[in-house]
Scaffold this active site. Sequence first.
Site, PDB file in Angstrom:
ATOM      1  N   TYR A 145       0.857  -1.186   0.000  1.00 42.94           N
ATOM      2  CA  TYR A 145       0.000   0.000   0.000  1.00 42.94           C
ATOM      3  C   TYR A 145       0.892   1.233   0.000  1.00 42.94           C
ATOM      4  CZ  TYR A 145      -3.606   3.329   1.513  1.00 42.94           C
ATOM      5  OH  TYR A 145      -4.469   4.402   1.596  1.00 42.94           O
ATOM      6  N   ASP A 240       9.312   2.866   0.070  1.00 42.25           N
ATOM      7  CA  ASP A 240       8.203   3.480   0.803  1.00 42.25           C
ATOM      8  C   ASP A 240       8.404   3.107   2.278  1.00 42.25           C
ATOM      9  OD1 ASP A 240       5.941   4.231   2.088  1.00 42.25           O
ATOM     10  OD2 ASP A 240       4.536   3.338   0.661  1.00 42.25           O
ATOM     11  N   LYS A 268       3.700   8.530   9.066  1.00 41.65           N
ATOM     12  CA  LYS A 268       3.505   7.885  10.371  1.00 41.65           C
ATOM     13  C   LYS A 268       4.476   8.393  11.460  1.00 41.65           C
ATOM     14  CE  LYS A 268       0.702   4.278   8.487  1.00 41.65           C
ATOM     15  NZ  LYS A 268       0.779   3.788   7.120  1.00 41.65           N
TER      16      LYS A 268
HETATM   17  C1  LIG Z   1       0.113   4.312   5.772  1.00 48.31           C
HETATM   18  C2  LIG Z   1       0.914   4.110   4.560  1.00 48.31           C
HETATM   19  C3  LIG Z   1       0.844   4.995   3.475  1.00 48.31           C
HETATM   20  C4  LIG Z   1      -0.156   6.115   3.409  1.00 48.31           C
HETATM   21  O1  LIG Z   1       0.058   7.077   4.389  1.00 48.31           O
HETATM   22  P1  LIG Z   1      -1.168   8.049   4.780  1.00 48.31           P
HETATM   23  O2  LIG Z   1      -0.541   8.980   5.787  1.00 48.31           O
HETATM   24  O3  LIG Z   1      -2.232   7.175   5.347  1.00 48.31           O
HETATM   25  O4  LIG Z   1      -1.598   8.746   3.561  1.00 48.31           O
HETATM   26  C5  LIG Z   1       1.731   4.819   2.427  1.00 48.31           C
HETATM   27  N1  LIG Z   1       2.613   3.821   2.432  1.00 48.31           N
HETATM   28  C6  LIG Z   1       2.700   2.934   3.451  1.00 48.31           C
HETATM   29  C7  LIG Z   1       3.741   1.863   3.417  1.00 48.31           C
HETATM   30  C8  LIG Z   1       1.838   3.041   4.535  1.00 48.31           C
HETATM   31  O5  LIG Z   1       1.911   2.142   5.515  1.00 48.31           O
END
Ligand SMILES: *Cc1c(COP(=O)(O)O)cnc(C)c1O
Length: 427
Positions: A145, A240, A268
Amino acid sequence: MSDYTKSKELFERAQKTIPGGVNSPVRAFKSVGGTPLFMERAKGAYMYDADGARYIDYINSWGPMMLGHAYEPVVKAIQEKAADSTSFGAPTKLEIEMAELIVSMSPNVDMVRMVSSGTEACMSALRLARGYTGRNKFIKFEGCYHGHADAFLVKAGSGVATFNIQTVPGVTAGVSMDTLTAPYNDLEAVKQLVAENKGEIAAIIIEPVAGNMGCIIPEPGFMEGLRAICDQEGIVFIFDEVMTGFRLAAGGAQERLGINADLVTYGKVIGGGMPVGAFGGKKEIMQHIAPLGNVYQAGTLSGNPIAMIAGYTMLKTLKDNPSIYKELDDKTAYLHTELDKVLKTKNVPYVINRFGSMISVHFSDKPVNNFAAAASADNVLFNRFFHALLADGVYLPPSAYETWFISTALSNEDIKETIAAVEKFQP
Ligand SMILES: *Cc1c(COP(=O)(O)O)cnc(C)c1O
């Protein structure tokens, strides 16, 4: 234990004015069933719902609360900073200090641009990789994601997987066409995609340790193989690290795995609980961002002082106290061992995946190393497991497609209490 009375009332009321009653889908408990708990306050390892019941928290706001809820230095810093205005829309010294701190902690990051979410960080990094290479296509992995930007909503993890959404209405075929996908841990599939799309691939983006299909660990050689392909083909390798950044090590997964990325995205933990994201990398690539270059990216509230002071305080604590990482690893290893002991007695197949302070349980009889394996696990059983623990005051992510996050506030006593709840669980 809560009878959920107030949460039920609030959920009814919420659904009238908020779609599904929530501002982010997984919170709705739709896949596990039941009423989502409305939270009122949290401190350290515990959250308290609207009915006053206490929960040991294994979500930790999906990662940011690494040092526990309402971590005092962060709360105090926010309170003090707010008195000087909550936003300027003009540059501040604090943004330089934040950038310098990130650069000092993150390998291969010479320059960094602040944004307000992980989604923004990933979509901006992808645009930059495309602008830099002059190519359109990119490769992502099934079950990973990268936020909810159009291009990433192809075979995505987290809520998209939880709700089994195959094609997302509103995302045009034209956009999805440039998104190529491969199974996680499948280097051959990537090689094939690269061969079929020679000279057309701008980026490979990956969760270096995946956390949006449960916790999935990269197999030996996989990341090294991707790095080599990117080098050979002039492809931008994007880590990411929205989940892994500052969590697996001060230098994130890059440091922990010993792999260099070309661009890195954060979210995060980086905001200490405030809405913050960032993307960074080598100057050679980052200088293509406006106003230095012409790859456009902007944000009215980017670098917001309240968000910056929260994030700065959090990251500085992590940088100055490297023992935190060992402490988190040890705690999570203890949870792993104890979970293993008790699940063994239940006569159900299970797999525990753990990397650093990320851990998850899949009820599966085979190794869970990609999305297909995570999806073939007994996720109905997971839902019962979730509710059994919730009823005993243990708050797990409400989906098997999510990792659990450990904080320093979680004590061995809390882990023992958790294990006692697992002991009572009847599969
Ligand atoms: C949570 C998450 C996102 C998205 O971040 P948001 O602050 O919810 O937009 C993107 N990449 C990874 C790996 C994530 O865990």
